[in-house]
Design a protein around this motif. Structure first.
Motif, PDB file in Angstrom:
ATOM      1  N   SER A 190      82.437  -2.701   7.144  1.00 50.92           N
ATOM      2  CA  SER A 190      83.170  -1.169   6.882  1.00 50.92           C
ATOM      3  C   SER A 190      84.443  -1.356   6.507  1.00 50.92           C
ATOM      4  N   TRP A 209      84.962  -3.573   3.682  1.00 52.11           N
ATOM      5  CA  TRP A 209      84.652  -3.906   2.406  1.00 52.11           C
ATOM      6  C   TRP A 209      85.272  -2.830   1.464  1.00 52.11           C
ATOM      7  N   THR A 255      84.224  -2.543  -1.705  1.00 50.42           N
ATOM      8  CA  THR A 255      82.816  -2.107  -2.414  1.00 50.42           C
ATOM      9  C   THR A 255      81.654  -1.563  -1.288  1.00 50.42           C
ATOM     10  N   GLY A 256      82.185  -1.523  -0.076  1.00 48.89           N
ATOM     11  CA  GLY A 256      81.202  -1.000   0.880  1.00 48.89           C
ATOM     12  C   GLY A 256      80.414   0.346   0.915  1.00 48.89           C
ATOM     13  N   ASP A 257      81.064   1.155  -0.062  1.00 52.23           N
ATOM     14  CA  ASP A 257      80.416   2.556  -0.206  1.00 52.23           C
ATOM     15  C   ASP A 257      79.844   2.347  -1.582  1.00 52.23           C
ATOM     16  N   GLU A 258      79.558   1.395  -2.098  1.00 48.33           N
ATOM     17  CA  GLU A 258      78.394   1.512  -3.470  1.00 48.33           C
ATOM     18  C   GLU A 258      77.077   1.273  -2.840  1.00 48.33           C
ATOM     19  N   ASN A 282      74.538   2.434   1.497  1.00 52.78           N
ATOM     20  CA  ASN A 282      75.429   1.811   1.052  1.00 52.78           C
ATOM     21  C   ASN A 282      75.441   0.358   1.254  1.00 52.78           C
ATOM     22  N   LYS A 283      76.057  -0.511   0.597  1.00 55.79           N
ATOM     23  CA  LYS A 283      76.189  -1.873   0.770  1.00 55.79           C
ATOM     24  C   LYS A 283      76.749  -2.357   2.389  1.00 55.79           C
ATOM     25  N   ALA A 284      77.759  -1.582   2.730  1.00 54.37           N
ATOM     26  CA  ALA A 284      78.229  -1.676   4.028  1.00 54.37           C
ATOM     27  C   ALA A 284      77.114  -1.597   5.108  1.00 54.37           C
ATOM     28  N   GLU A 285      76.389  -0.385   5.270  1.00 58.89           N
ATOM     29  CA  GLU A 285      75.191   0.174   5.844  1.00 58.89           C
ATOM     30  C   GLU A 285      74.221  -0.947   5.771  1.00 58.89           C
TER      31      GLU A 285
END
Length: 81
Positions: free
Chosen positions: A30, A32, A34-37, A63-66
């Motif tokens: 959460s 990161w 770029t986590g929302d990419e 997204n990447k984090a999820e």
């Protein structure tokens, strides 16, 4: 400096990598930058495999984090971690 692929002793600095290193640089997904990419292709493929093994369906628009969090969860559920 000489390195060995099978050595478990630290180098001169005392720093080690791998199982004995205690991953101190790992960030919470959460946090990161770029986590929302959108998730990467590798994450998508691995999540597909894990979800099938776990008998689950997962949204394809993570997204990447999820995706990272779902991978961690499913690895635990499928004993692939």
């Amino acid at each position: 400096m000489t390195t060995s692929n099978n050595s478990s002793t630290p180098d001169e600095s005392g720093e080690v990598l791998g199982a004995d290193a205690g991953n101190t640089t790992e960030k919470d997904p959460s946090n990161w930058v770029t986590g929302d990419e959108p998730m990467t292709g590798a994450q998508r493929s691995y999540l597909d495999t894990l979800a099938r093994d776990a008998g689950e369906t997962i949204s394809a628009d993570l997204n990447k984090a999820e995706a990272s969090e779902e991978i961690d969860r499913l690895q635990g559920k499928t004993d692939r971690g």
